[in-house]
Design a protein around this motif. Sequence first.
Motif, PDB file in Angstrom:
ATOM      1  N   ASP A 141       0.812  -1.213   0.000  1.00 21.86           N
ATOM      2  CA  ASP A 141       0.000   0.000   0.000  1.00 21.86           C
ATOM      3  C   ASP A 141       0.854   1.276   0.000  1.00 21.86           C
ATOM      4  N   LYS A 169       5.882   3.482  -4.375  1.00 21.23           N
ATOM      5  CA  LYS A 169       6.273   4.851  -4.703  1.00 21.23           C
ATOM      6  C   LYS A 169       5.814   5.277  -6.094  1.00 21.23           C
ATOM      7  N   GLN A 221       3.342   5.830  -8.685  1.00 19.71           N
ATOM      8  CA  GLN A 221       1.892   5.965  -8.760  1.00 19.71           C
ATOM      9  C   GLN A 221       1.487   6.885  -9.907  1.00 19.71           C
ATOM     10  N   PRO A 222       0.334   6.637 -10.551  1.00 18.33           N
ATOM     11  CA  PRO A 222      -0.595   5.533 -10.288  1.00 18.33           C
ATOM     12  C   PRO A 222      -0.044   4.218 -10.843  1.00 18.33           C
ATOM     13  N   SER A 223      -0.416   3.122 -10.214  1.00 17.58           N
ATOM     14  CA  SER A 223       0.070   1.815 -10.642  1.00 17.58           C
ATOM     15  C   SER A 223      -0.875   0.727 -10.144  1.00 17.58           C
ATOM     16  N   GLU A 279       1.014   0.020 -15.390  1.00 20.63           N
ATOM     17  CA  GLU A 279       0.289   1.278 -15.416  1.00 20.63           C
ATOM     18  C   GLU A 279      -1.202   0.984 -15.510  1.00 20.63           C
TER      19      GLU A 279
END
Length: 212
Positions: free
Chosen positions: A113, A116, A118-120, A183
């Motif tokens: 959670d 690093k 992001q978004p992913s 992605e």
Amino acid sequence: MASLKMKTENRIGVGSNEVKKLRADSFIPGVIYKRGEETKHVQVKESEFLKVFREAGTTTIIDLELEGKTHPVIVKDVQEHPVKNKYLHVDFQELNMDEKLKVLIPINLINRDSIKLQPSVLTQLLNEVEVECLPGNIPNTADVDVADMDFTTPIFVKDLDIASDEDITILADLEEVVCTLTEPSLEEDLDDEGLEDVDVEVPLVSEEEEEE
């Protein structure tokens, strides 16, 4: 590795009627088996089993007390009710502490959670891995930190922390993929944004068109 304790009793009746009575009295029927020895039929208080099993799972050694003797075991299998949230039967495997055994270890993705990049989207492809080791060296989980993952490099079995433990032999392919990071797709982006920001024109229907 510290073991947990659980009290059991010998089980005299093994028929279906006796088993029903046991369950009605909040006991779970079970067996203790060990290679080269006769299988022992036992019963364990449901509340005690649930308390210990939540912590032990299928990888932590349990000191099973039976008639004044202690049997080092792991929970090898549990039978669950198809509808009710209850355990119907449990198999304990008694261990020879000087003999290696094969066991499935759950894989734990640390910092899933807190990635690093992001978004992913993190996708776990492998949930457990089979290992061989002495009972005293059984790990609770096989861990790997995914916080620094990128889109081009997946996590492999060889990246798990147990891969560097000389006391543990991994029986799975070390090049097998554990998880990937990708992605988000356009559809996932739309799901995240919601539909409230999308303007949709609804054609008006006249009374004459309705009559037609």
